[in-house]
Scaffold this active site. Sequence first.
Site, PDB file in Angstrom:
ATOM      1  N   SER A 194      39.168  32.038  36.003  1.00 52.90           N
ATOM      2  CA  SER A 194      38.779  32.938  37.094  1.00 52.90           C
ATOM      3  C   SER A 194      39.789  32.935  38.237  1.00 52.90           C
ATOM      4  CB  SER A 194      37.410  32.500  37.627  1.00 52.90           C
ATOM      5  OG  SER A 194      37.130  33.123  38.855  1.00 52.90           O
ATOM      6  N   TYR A 208      40.291  39.440  40.138  1.00 54.27           N
ATOM      7  CA  TYR A 208      39.541  40.236  41.105  1.00 54.27           C
ATOM      8  C   TYR A 208      40.585  40.970  41.914  1.00 54.27           C
ATOM      9  CZ  TYR A 208      35.034  37.791  40.545  1.00 54.27           C
ATOM     10  OH  TYR A 208      33.844  37.296  40.084  1.00 54.27           O
ATOM     11  N   THR A 267      37.613  42.209  36.508  1.00 48.94           N
ATOM     12  CA  THR A 267      36.169  42.256  36.757  1.00 48.94           C
ATOM     13  C   THR A 267      35.870  43.340  37.789  1.00 48.94           C
ATOM     14  OG1 THR A 267      35.910  39.929  36.207  1.00 48.94           O
ATOM     15  CG2 THR A 267      34.161  40.922  37.536  1.00 48.94           C
ATOM     16  N   LYS A 281      35.810  44.029  32.627  1.00 45.88           N
ATOM     17  CA  LYS A 281      34.541  43.278  32.565  1.00 45.88           C
ATOM     18  C   LYS A 281      33.573  43.773  33.631  1.00 45.88           C
ATOM     19  CE  LYS A 281      32.869  38.494  32.973  1.00 45.88           C
ATOM     20  NZ  LYS A 281      32.295  38.352  34.309  1.00 45.88           N
ATOM     21  N   HIS A 315      27.501  40.386  35.046  1.00 45.38           N
ATOM     22  CA  HIS A 315      27.920  39.184  35.763  1.00 45.38           C
ATOM     23  C   HIS A 315      26.836  38.098  35.655  1.00 45.38           C
ATOM     24  CE1 HIS A 315      31.306  38.396  38.663  1.00 45.38           C
ATOM     25  NE2 HIS A 315      30.624  37.291  38.841  1.00 45.38           N
TER      26      HIS A 315
HETATM   27  C1  LIG Z   1      28.557  29.961  38.241  1.00 49.42           C
HETATM   28  C2  LIG Z   1      29.142  31.244  37.752  1.00 49.42           C
HETATM   29  C3  LIG Z   1      30.345  31.686  38.279  1.00 49.42           C
HETATM   30  C4  LIG Z   1      30.907  32.883  37.827  1.00 49.42           C
HETATM   31  N1  LIG Z   1      32.118  33.274  38.318  1.00 49.42           N
HETATM   32  C5  LIG Z   1      32.713  34.380  37.808  1.00 49.42           C
HETATM   33  C6  LIG Z   1      34.013  34.756  38.232  1.00 49.42           C
HETATM   34  O1  LIG Z   1      34.636  34.089  39.044  1.00 49.42           O
HETATM   35  N2  LIG Z   1      34.551  35.880  37.698  1.00 49.42           N
HETATM   36  C7  LIG Z   1      33.896  36.655  36.777  1.00 49.42           C
HETATM   37  O2  LIG Z   1      34.424  37.665  36.318  1.00 49.42           O
HETATM   38  N3  LIG Z   1      32.656  36.314  36.351  1.00 49.42           N
HETATM   39  C8  LIG Z   1      32.060  35.202  36.828  1.00 49.42           C
HETATM   40  N4  LIG Z   1      30.821  34.840  36.384  1.00 49.42           N
HETATM   41  C9  LIG Z   1      30.168  35.644  35.357  1.00 49.42           C
HETATM   42  C10 LIG Z   1      30.512  35.134  33.960  1.00 49.42           C
HETATM   43  O3  LIG Z   1      31.847  35.403  33.614  1.00 49.42           O
HETATM   44  C11 LIG Z   1      29.626  35.810  32.890  1.00 49.42           C
HETATM   45  O4  LIG Z   1      29.691  37.217  33.064  1.00 49.42           O
HETATM   46  C12 LIG Z   1      28.170  35.351  32.980  1.00 49.42           C
HETATM   47  O5  LIG Z   1      28.097  33.993  33.273  1.00 49.42           O
HETATM   48  C13 LIG Z   1      27.481  35.635  31.669  1.00 49.42           C
HETATM   49  O6  LIG Z   1      26.136  35.282  31.745  1.00 49.42           O
HETATM   50  P1  LIG Z   1      25.556  33.863  31.241  1.00 49.42           P
HETATM   51  O7  LIG Z   1      25.911  32.882  32.300  1.00 49.42           O
HETATM   52  O8  LIG Z   1      24.086  34.093  31.141  1.00 49.42           O
HETATM   53  O9  LIG Z   1      26.227  33.523  29.923  1.00 49.42           O
HETATM   54  C14 LIG Z   1      30.238  33.660  36.842  1.00 49.42           C
HETATM   55  C15 LIG Z   1      29.029  33.203  36.322  1.00 49.42           C
HETATM   56  C16 LIG Z   1      28.475  32.010  36.747  1.00 49.42           C
HETATM   57  C17 LIG Z   1      27.178  31.542  36.158  1.00 49.42           C
END
Ligand SMILES: Cc1cc2nc3c(=O)[nH]c(=O)nc-3n(C[C@H](O)[C@H](O)[C@H](O)COP(=O)(O)O)c2cc1C
Length: 359
Positions: free
Chosen positions: A91, A115, A141, A231, A255
Site C-alpha cells: 500500500s 493512491y 485505488t 481497484k 474497500h
Molecule cells: C486494515 C485495512 C487497511 C486497508 N488499507 C488499504 C490501503 O491502504 N489501500 C487499499 O487500496 N486498500 C486497503 N484496504 C482494503 C483492502 O485492500 C481490501 O480491499 C479489503 O480488505 C478486502 O476486504 P476483506 O478485508 O474483507 O478481505 C484495507 C483494508 C483493511 C482491512
Amino acid sequence: MPRAVFDYTDGAAGIDESSLRRARAAFARVEFQPRVLCDVRNVDTSTTILGERVGLPLMFGPTGFTRMMNHEGEPAVARVAERLDVPFGLSTLGTTSPEDLAAAVPGVRRWFQLYLMTDRGYAGELVERAQSSGYDTIILTVDTPVAGRRHRDVRNGLSIPPRLTARTLLDMASYPRWWFNLLTTEPLEFATLSSTEGTVADLIGRVFDPAITMDDLDWLRSVWPGRLVVKGIQTVADAERVHRHGADAVILSTHGGRQLERAPLPFEVLPRVREALGDDTDIFLDGGILSGADVVAALCQGATAVAIGRAYLYGLMAGGERGVQRVADLLREEITTTMQLLGRTSIDQLGADCIRMRD
Ligand SMILES: Cc1cc2nc3c(=O)[nH]c(=O)nc-3n(C[C@H](O)[C@H](O)[C@H](O)COP(=O)(O)O)c2cc1C
C-alpha cells in the site's frame, strides 16, 4: 491487541457496517452443486493472473499501516505470499517502503498500490520508485476520494501513529507485548508519507484528492509502462469505462466495506462485469473472503482470482508471520478440499454450473 488496533482492522464504514456485513452474507447464500464419482486425487490449484502462473487463485491485497497490527509488518506477509507463489500488494500507506520491501523479500511478486494524492508530482515519484524496485503491476485505488465514515475509529480515538495518552498507558497494562514490540522496534510511521499526525480520516482528507477523474487514469496509463489494475470498481459501467481507458484488469471491491455504506456487492455485480468485459480480461474480487470455500465461490461466479485483506491481517495480529502462514495453509487446504468435494480438479473447471444462490 489493543482494542483500537483490532477495531481499525476489523471495522468498516457506517453504524451497522452494512457493506461488509452484506458482502459476507452473499457468500453465505452460495450453495455448491457438487458432482460425485469423479477421480479427485490430484487437484491443481494453480491459475494464471495477468499472464503469469500463480500457485493459488488469490493475492494479498494492499493494507495500510500493517506494522501496527504486528511489528513484523509487510515483510512477514510478503514472505508468506512468496511461499504461496502469489502476488503481494504494498500500500501507499504501507509501513515499509517499496525499496525496503523489495530488499527484504526480493523473490515475491510485487504489486504497488497507488493512491493519487493532491501532489501529482509525488505520485509520479512513487510510480518511478515502484518501477525501479521491481514492482511489475500498479493497483490504482479509486474508491477513496474521501475517507469513509468509520465509527469505531472515531469512538476509539485512533490516531496514527498511536499516541501515548493516559488511556493508552492504561491499555498498555493489558497488552504489554504489543506495546513492547511497538516501542522497541523502528518507529511506526508511513514509509512513503511524511504527514502522519491525526486520525486516519484526517490523513485521507489531507493527502487524497477528491478531484481525481478519468484524466488521472489516462495520465497514469501514459507514465506507467507496466500492468495497471484499477481497484474499487463497483458497477458494470465503471468497469467498462476504466477498461476503455487502458486498465488491464479491475478489482471489484468496496474497500472491504470501509468506504461507501450500502455499496453494491462485488459478488453480485461480478457476473455482469464478466459478461461486459468478456473472458479475456482479468477480473478480481475482494471483500468478506474468510475461507477457501469463499474463494472457490468467487471463482465459480466469474472471478479470475480474489484478494484477501482481513483474513491475513487477523493471522498477522494473532501470530506475526507464523499467523499469516497458518491462514495461508488453511486457505490452501480449504480450497483443495472444497474443489475435491465439488468434483472439480482444476481452476478452469470452476464456473456458474458449480453454484446456485439460495434465496
Ligand atoms: C486494515 C485495512 C487497511 C486497508 N488499507 C488499504 C490501503 O491502504 N489501500 C487499499 O487500496 N486498500 C486497503 N484496504 C482494503 C483492502 O485492500 C481490501 O480491499 C479489503 O480488505 C478486502 O476486504 P476483506 O478485508 O474483507 O478481505 C484495507 C483494508 C483493511 C482491512
